[in-house]
Design a protein around this motif. Sequence first.
Motif, PDB file in Angstrom:
ATOM      1  N   SER A 120      -2.973  -1.338  -2.547  1.00  0.00           N
ATOM      2  CA  SER A 120      -2.600  -0.091  -1.885  1.00  0.00           C
ATOM      3  C   SER A 120      -1.174   0.272  -2.264  1.00  0.00           C
ATOM      4  N   VAL A 121      -0.913   1.573  -2.417  1.00  0.00           N
ATOM      5  CA  VAL A 121       0.405   2.050  -2.831  1.00  0.00           C
ATOM      6  C   VAL A 121       0.912   3.047  -1.793  1.00  0.00           C
ATOM      7  N   LEU A 122       2.189   2.923  -1.442  1.00  0.00           N
ATOM      8  CA  LEU A 122       2.829   3.867  -0.530  1.00  0.00           C
ATOM      9  C   LEU A 122       3.928   4.597  -1.290  1.00  0.00           C
ATOM     10  N   VAL A 143     -12.785   1.427  -1.669  1.00  0.00           N
ATOM     11  CA  VAL A 143     -11.833   2.525  -1.876  1.00  0.00           C
ATOM     12  C   VAL A 143     -10.431   1.969  -2.048  1.00  0.00           C
ATOM     13  N   ARG A 144      -9.734   2.467  -3.071  1.00  0.00           N
ATOM     14  CA  ARG A 144      -8.317   2.140  -3.202  1.00  0.00           C
ATOM     15  C   ARG A 144      -7.515   3.236  -2.503  1.00  0.00           C
ATOM     16  N   ILE A 145      -6.538   2.845  -1.713  1.00  0.00           N
ATOM     17  CA  ILE A 145      -5.742   3.802  -0.953  1.00  0.00           C
ATOM     18  C   ILE A 145      -4.360   3.980  -1.583  1.00  0.00           C
ATOM     19  N   ILE A 146      -3.999   5.240  -1.794  1.00  0.00           N
ATOM     20  CA  ILE A 146      -2.626   5.600  -2.113  1.00  0.00           C
ATOM     21  C   ILE A 146      -2.185   6.559  -1.010  1.00  0.00           C
ATOM     22  N   TYR A 192       1.358   0.370   8.540  1.00  0.00           N
ATOM     23  CA  TYR A 192       2.437   0.466   7.545  1.00  0.00           C
ATOM     24  C   TYR A 192       2.376  -0.710   6.577  1.00  0.00           C
ATOM     25  N   TYR A 193       2.267  -1.926   7.118  1.00  0.00           N
ATOM     26  CA  TYR A 193       2.245  -3.103   6.247  1.00  0.00           C
ATOM     27  C   TYR A 193       0.980  -3.154   5.394  1.00  0.00           C
ATOM     28  N   ARG A 194      -0.119  -2.597   5.899  1.00  0.00           N
ATOM     29  CA  ARG A 194      -1.355  -2.549   5.112  1.00  0.00           C
ATOM     30  C   ARG A 194      -1.220  -1.569   3.955  1.00  0.00           C
ATOM     31  N   ILE A 214       6.658   2.707  -3.528  1.00  0.00           N
ATOM     32  CA  ILE A 214       7.422   3.318  -4.618  1.00  0.00           C
ATOM     33  C   ILE A 214       8.204   4.496  -4.036  1.00  0.00           C
ATOM     34  N   SER A 215       9.526   4.477  -4.210  1.00  0.00           N
ATOM     35  CA  SER A 215      10.370   5.573  -3.732  1.00  0.00           C
ATOM     36  C   SER A 215      10.645   6.540  -4.882  1.00  0.00           C
ATOM     37  N   LEU A 216      10.301   7.811  -4.677  1.00  0.00           N
ATOM     38  CA  LEU A 216      10.540   8.831  -5.701  1.00  0.00           C
ATOM     39  C   LEU A 216      11.888   9.498  -5.440  1.00  0.00           C
ATOM     40  N   PRO A 217      12.783   9.482  -6.401  1.00  0.00           N
ATOM     41  CA  PRO A 217      14.118  10.053  -6.179  1.00  0.00           C
ATOM     42  C   PRO A 217      14.069  11.569  -6.115  1.00  0.00           C
TER      43      PRO A 217
END
Length: 461
Positions: free
Chosen positions: A166-168, A277-280, A301-303, A309-312
């Motif tokens: 999973s990606v945040l 399902v992959r979650i983004i 949140y932890y899941r 990834i922080s986008l500038p």
Amino acid sequence: MAAKILIVDDEVRHGEVLEAALAERGFEATSTNTVAKALTYCTSHAVDLVLSDLRMPGQGGSDLLKALKEQQPELPVIIMTAYATVRGAVDLVKDGAFDYVAKPLDLDDVVATMARALRLKAVESENARLRSELEGRYRFDNLVGDSPAFRDVLRQVTEVAPSRASVLLLGESGTGKELVARAIHYNSPRRDLPFVAVNCAAIPETLIESELFGHVKGAFTGATGAREGRFAAADHGTLFLDEIADMPLPVQAKVLRALQEQSFEPVGSSKSVSVDVRIIAATHKDLQKEIAAGTFRMDLYYRLAVFPISLPPLRERTDDIVLLANHFLAAAARDMGKRIKGLTPEAQAMLTRYRWPGNVRELQNCMERAAIVARGDLVGEGDLLLFEATGDAAAMPHTLDGDLDGELARIEREFVLKALKDNGGVQARAAEKLGITERSLWHRIKKLGIKIDKVAGAGDG
């Protein structure tokens, strides 16, 4: 354009008669009498469909089907067979033939079967084209930027794409979170499977559970039929949950369970549905503050934040501004059929000085408008519509510690109102002035609650 049909029949006369009959029906038909000749013809000519006899001396329809599936797997093959050998034709359908038609032939049945095969081929070709276009659009090399901050984002995207983690995605509005989410999907093993995007902030709280998980008939007032949710639609693919911080707490609990168990129950149902399902997920809000305020679940949140990834913001990617501007300008000019070589040095300097509160999205809109209004082959300062150019530069904060979305909405409202007032409330002219379509302007007017009957006067409703 007439579909090109190849008829393969060892009875030459039968092939010629069928060729003539199909020509009368609007097809471009050619006949041959051996498998070897058919394969040679398909190699050197464009063929949309093959109509082949099953039993022929030497090699027959099964041999032709096998060879074509290796050489041109997208080419539909219809088998002609006598009633006595229908079982053999059915076996060939299992092996990849589109269908079979029984001899003696009913021409209407033949044409109807061919039409179905050609429609399916057209749909598959269009899907392949769209998939190729999407994959091309979201290749890593189409994520434009060379600044250290953005190179770090690309490195992380490259690392996480092949996995199922999973990606945040975190970052201000307009920083390109959905673009990055799609890049992750289209560069992953799931690229040929669905990418389903849901904006959690755009769905009413009363409907979001049904939107995500579906519902059964009668689950609530107005549920006149069963409906598949976004989790089911994204099965084996990727589900992008944008603005996840705006998801109501009760729905967060159900999403957490769906992520943990890869299953859920549609609204009104007690039967579990299993999915892969992959979650983004993405948000412009500070989730740690949301957790402290009790509006976001820590366990969710932890899941989600297995790989954050922080986008500038664009103001921290100064080296990328001109690169991105030229990229968007070239795309807009190409779509409009205009020859624009690039930006003047003065325009480049102006873009670099600007703070870009709307980030990459604002820059893209700015370049699309500039491509519309530019009269020469270079975009100059006068072609750029920026917030600072309105004379309110002093009001532009250097740090945005408040409500960014609210600030952007205020700016957008001012721009729309000014364009409408300058053009007497005529939406077509105002849309042209803003560099957007009239339909897009109408949606903005509705969203911002602007009353057109008051625009030309003193008030704005």
